[in-house]
Design a protein around this motif. Structure first.
Motif, PDB file in Angstrom:
ATOM      1  N   ASP A  17      26.589  -1.682  95.640  1.00 15.70           N
ATOM      2  CA  ASP A  17      25.922  -2.783  94.948  1.00 15.70           C
ATOM      3  C   ASP A  17      24.728  -2.326  94.120  1.00 15.70           C
ATOM      4  OD1 ASP A  17      24.627  -2.124  97.296  1.00 15.70           O
ATOM      5  OD2 ASP A  17      24.129  -4.187  97.853  1.00 15.70           O
ATOM      6  N   VAL A  18      23.948  -1.379  94.628  1.00 16.18           N
ATOM      7  CA  VAL A  18      22.798  -0.875  93.862  1.00 16.18           C
ATOM      8  C   VAL A  18      23.274  -0.158  92.600  1.00 16.18           C
ATOM      9  CG1 VAL A  18      20.824   0.698  93.889  1.00 16.18           C
ATOM     10  CG2 VAL A  18      21.323  -0.692  95.906  1.00 16.18           C
ATOM     11  N   ALA A  19      24.292   0.651  92.757  1.00 17.20           N
ATOM     12  CA  ALA A  19      24.839   1.370  91.600  1.00 17.20           C
ATOM     13  C   ALA A  19      25.428   0.392  90.586  1.00 17.20           C
ATOM     14  CB  ALA A  19      25.902   2.361  92.062  1.00 17.20           C
ATOM     15  N   MET A  20      26.114  -0.656  91.075  1.00 13.70           N
ATOM     16  CA  MET A  20      26.657  -1.663  90.162  1.00 13.70           C
ATOM     17  C   MET A  20      25.551  -2.309  89.344  1.00 13.70           C
ATOM     18  SD  MET A  20      29.304  -3.736  92.611  1.00 13.70           S
ATOM     19  CE  MET A  20      30.474  -2.878  93.671  1.00 13.70           C
ATOM     20  N   ASP A  21      24.475  -2.703  90.006  1.00 10.05           N
ATOM     21  CA  ASP A  21      23.373  -3.364  89.297  1.00 10.05           C
ATOM     22  C   ASP A  21      22.709  -2.417  88.300  1.00 10.05           C
ATOM     23  OD1 ASP A  21      23.789  -5.746  90.608  1.00 10.05           O
ATOM     24  OD2 ASP A  21      22.326  -5.332  92.199  1.00 10.05           O
ATOM     25  N   MET A  22      22.540  -1.168  88.677  1.00  5.52           N
ATOM     26  CA  MET A  22      21.970  -0.196  87.741  1.00  5.52           C
ATOM     27  C   MET A  22      22.847  -0.061  86.502  1.00  5.52           C
ATOM     28  SD  MET A  22      20.749   2.802  90.387  1.00  5.52           S
ATOM     29  CE  MET A  22      20.290   3.934  89.075  1.00  5.52           C
ATOM     30  N   ALA A  23      24.164   0.031  86.712  1.00  7.58           N
ATOM     31  CA  ALA A  23      25.086   0.189  85.591  1.00  7.58           C
ATOM     32  C   ALA A  23      25.087  -1.052  84.708  1.00  7.58           C
ATOM     33  CB  ALA A  23      26.489   0.470  86.125  1.00  7.58           C
ATOM     34  N   LEU A  24      25.200  -2.221  85.320  1.00  2.00           N
ATOM     35  CA  LEU A  24      25.285  -3.457  84.541  1.00  2.00           C
ATOM     36  C   LEU A  24      24.000  -3.737  83.767  1.00  2.00           C
ATOM     37  CD1 LEU A  24      27.163  -5.769  87.093  1.00  2.00           C
ATOM     38  CD2 LEU A  24      28.071  -4.783  84.985  1.00  2.00           C
ATOM     39  N   ARG A  25      22.858  -3.532  84.407  1.00  2.00           N
ATOM     40  CA  ARG A  25      21.586  -3.796  83.718  1.00  2.00           C
ATOM     41  C   ARG A  25      21.336  -2.802  82.607  1.00  2.00           C
ATOM     42  NH1 ARG A  25      18.543  -4.862  89.492  1.00  2.00           N
ATOM     43  NH2 ARG A  25      19.286  -7.000  89.792  1.00  2.00           N
ATOM     44  N   SER A  26      21.714  -1.554  82.834  1.00  2.00           N
ATOM     45  CA  SER A  26      21.543  -0.536  81.785  1.00  2.00           C
ATOM     46  C   SER A  26      22.429  -0.848  80.586  1.00  2.00           C
ATOM     47  CB  SER A  26      21.877   0.848  82.338  1.00  2.00           C
ATOM     48  OG  SER A  26      20.984   1.215  83.371  1.00  2.00           O
ATOM     49  N   VAL A  51      31.318  -8.478  93.631  1.00  2.00           N
ATOM     50  CA  VAL A  51      31.181  -9.042  92.283  1.00  2.00           C
ATOM     51  C   VAL A  51      30.925 -10.539  92.448  1.00  2.00           C
ATOM     52  CG1 VAL A  51      32.281  -9.425  90.049  1.00  2.00           C
ATOM     53  CG2 VAL A  51      32.666  -7.280  91.257  1.00  2.00           C
ATOM     54  N   ASN A  52      29.664 -10.860  92.643  1.00  2.00           N
ATOM     55  CA  ASN A  52      29.267 -12.258  92.838  1.00  2.00           C
ATOM     56  C   ASN A  52      29.111 -12.942  91.479  1.00  2.00           C
ATOM     57  OD1 ASN A  52      26.841 -11.241  91.837  1.00  2.00           O
ATOM     58  ND2 ASN A  52      25.920 -11.079  93.875  1.00  2.00           N
ATOM     59  N   ASP A  53      28.715 -14.216  91.501  1.00  2.00           N
ATOM     60  CA  ASP A  53      28.600 -14.988  90.261  1.00  2.00           C
ATOM     61  C   ASP A  53      27.602 -14.360  89.297  1.00  2.00           C
ATOM     62  OD1 ASP A  53      30.453 -16.759  91.220  1.00  2.00           O
ATOM     63  OD2 ASP A  53      28.985 -18.253  91.897  1.00  2.00           O
ATOM     64  N   SER A  79      39.565   0.220 107.123  1.00  2.00           N
ATOM     65  CA  SER A  79      38.412   1.133 107.111  1.00  2.00           C
ATOM     66  C   SER A  79      37.231   0.499 106.397  1.00  2.00           C
ATOM     67  CB  SER A  79      38.791   2.449 106.423  1.00  2.00           C
ATOM     68  OG  SER A  79      39.828   3.098 107.123  1.00  2.00           O
ATOM     69  N   LEU A  80      37.504  -0.240 105.331  1.00  2.00           N
ATOM     70  CA  LEU A  80      36.430  -0.919 104.605  1.00  2.00           C
ATOM     71  C   LEU A  80      35.752  -1.965 105.493  1.00  2.00           C
ATOM     72  CD1 LEU A  80      38.165  -1.433 101.143  1.00  2.00           C
ATOM     73  CD2 LEU A  80      36.311   0.165 101.675  1.00  2.00           C
ATOM     74  N   LYS A  87      31.163  -9.712 105.746  1.00  2.00           N
ATOM     75  CA  LYS A  87      30.380 -10.493 104.784  1.00  2.00           C
ATOM     76  C   LYS A  87      30.405  -9.856 103.402  1.00  2.00           C
ATOM     77  CE  LYS A  87      26.023 -12.944 104.164  1.00  2.00           C
ATOM     78  NZ  LYS A  87      26.796 -14.174 103.862  1.00  2.00           N
ATOM     79  N   ARG A  88      30.198  -8.533 103.356  1.00  2.00           N
ATOM     80  CA  ARG A  88      30.184  -7.859 102.053  1.00  2.00           C
ATOM     81  C   ARG A  88      31.577  -7.829 101.412  1.00  2.00           C
ATOM     82  NH1 ARG A  88      26.473  -4.386 104.869  1.00  2.00           N
ATOM     83  NH2 ARG A  88      24.382  -4.475 103.979  1.00  2.00           N
ATOM     84  N   LEU A  89      32.599  -8.006 102.221  1.00  2.00           N
ATOM     85  CA  LEU A  89      33.959  -7.990 101.676  1.00  2.00           C
ATOM     86  C   LEU A  89      34.479  -9.384 101.327  1.00  2.00           C
ATOM     87  CD1 LEU A  89      35.868  -5.249 103.723  1.00  2.00           C
ATOM     88  CD2 LEU A  89      35.120  -5.159 101.345  1.00  2.00           C
ATOM     89  N   GLU A  90      33.639 -10.405 101.465  1.00  4.10           N
ATOM     90  CA  GLU A  90      34.050 -11.740 101.052  1.00  4.10           C
ATOM     91  C   GLU A  90      34.348 -11.738  99.555  1.00  4.10           C
ATOM     92  OE1 GLU A  90      31.107 -14.573 102.073  1.00  4.10           O
ATOM     93  OE2 GLU A  90      31.445 -14.434 104.240  1.00  4.10           O
ATOM     94  N   ASP A  91      35.474 -12.331  99.172  1.00  6.72           N
ATOM     95  CA  ASP A  91      35.896 -12.411  97.774  1.00  6.72           C
ATOM     96  C   ASP A  91      36.051 -11.033  97.131  1.00  6.72           C
ATOM     97  OD1 ASP A  91      35.886 -15.214  97.814  1.00  6.72           O
ATOM     98  OD2 ASP A  91      33.729 -15.240  97.447  1.00  6.72           O
TER      99      ASP A  91
END
Length: 282
Positions: A17-26, A51-53, A79-80, A87-91
């Motif tokens: 999630d941290v890496a996703m936010d860094m990539a998307l914001r950049s 990938v939340n709203d 394994s995931l 909770k993190r795997l919801e949706d």
């Protein structure tokens, strides 16, 4: 910023999630500073989970391409769960949501390092949402067979800026396609992965054919005295894979005639006709 400004498409690997936010914001910062149409920047593994709203809004308004990995859902779901938690795997693997948002997503294979490459397996998993253990996860995120086929054909080509030459069977595009033994639209989703491939055509040339198809065409050509058409179909093939030479030997009227045709093909076109087990002509 520098890469976006210079013009190439940017591909980023981001699985947490941290890496996703860094990539998307950049990416959003770069696109706002230097607007560019049809950049098709993509983020590998984005779309697997979390990938939340909020993240989906950033993806949509900036035209970013998520590249989820459907094999993850098929092979390592349990394994995931143990590592990431319920909770993190919801949706997670929310393919339906992303397609409904208008995103032309495909799926990354992440192979062959972890598992074999298999588009039919992954296509079927997108439809059935069934893991290798038989568990169905996130059934509300299932897609139709048509949508799954598009993900692995025209959408994949779009993700690579190759939709003008690949991804669909049209005049002017590369003649790369497979002929399946069964209709995926009439096959149970969990069985799509088991559909045999009758023939593979690469650059307009037959590269693989099953023994049954090859033999039926061969016998028909001999019977109807159209051997020249049979030879022309397989002309210029560098390597022709036939999956069962024993099937050929048993079904052909005479082995002598069969191998005569094989050798004629080889001599005329300097090609090797072989099975998956051993060469017929060398």
């Amino acid at each position: 910023m520098a890469y976006h400004k210079a013009g190439p498409r940017v591909c980023i690997h981001a699985i947490g999630d941290v890496a996703m936010d860094m990539a998307l914001r950049s990416l959003e910062q770069a696109i706002r500073a230097e607007p560019r149409a049809d950049h098709r920047h993509r983020v590998e593994h984005l779309g697997n989970w979390l990938v939340n709203d909020e993240r989906l809004d950033i993806i949509k308004r900036n035209g970013i391409l998520p590249v989820p990995n459907i094999p993850f859902m098929h092979y390592i779901w349990d394994s995931l769960l143990a590592i990431i938690g319920d909770k993190r795997l919801e949706d997670s693997f929310n393919i339906r949501t992303m397609l409904d948002a208008g995103l032309q997503i495909t799926s990354g294979s992440d192979g062959p390092a972890y598992w074999p490459l298999d588009s039919l397996r992954d296509l079927g998993t997108a439809v059935s949402r069934r893991t290798w253990t038989g568990k169905v996860v996130g059934a509300d995120q299932a897609v139709s067979v048509r949508e799954a086929i598009r993900m692995f054909t025209i959408n994949a080509a779009y993700n690579a800026f190759e939709e003008k030459i690949k991804g669909s069977i049209e005049v002017g595009k590369m003649a790369d396609f497979a002929i399946l033994a069964e209709n995926p639209y009439e096959t149970a989703p969990e069985k799509i992965k088991d559909i045999p491939v009758d023939m593979t055509v690469v650059d307009g040339k037959v590269a693989f054919v099953t023994a049954e198809t090859f033999t039926s065409e061969f016998i028909e050509a001999i019977r109807d005295k159209k051997n020249h058409l049979f030879k022309n179909k397989y002309r210029g093939v560098d390597i022709l894979l036939i999956d069962d030479i024993h099937f050929l030997q048993n079904k052909t009227e005479t082995q002598e005639e069969l191998f005569h045709t094989f050798n004629a093909l080889y001599d005329a076109n300097k090609q090797m006709v072989c099975t998956c087990d051993r060469p017929v002509s060398e």
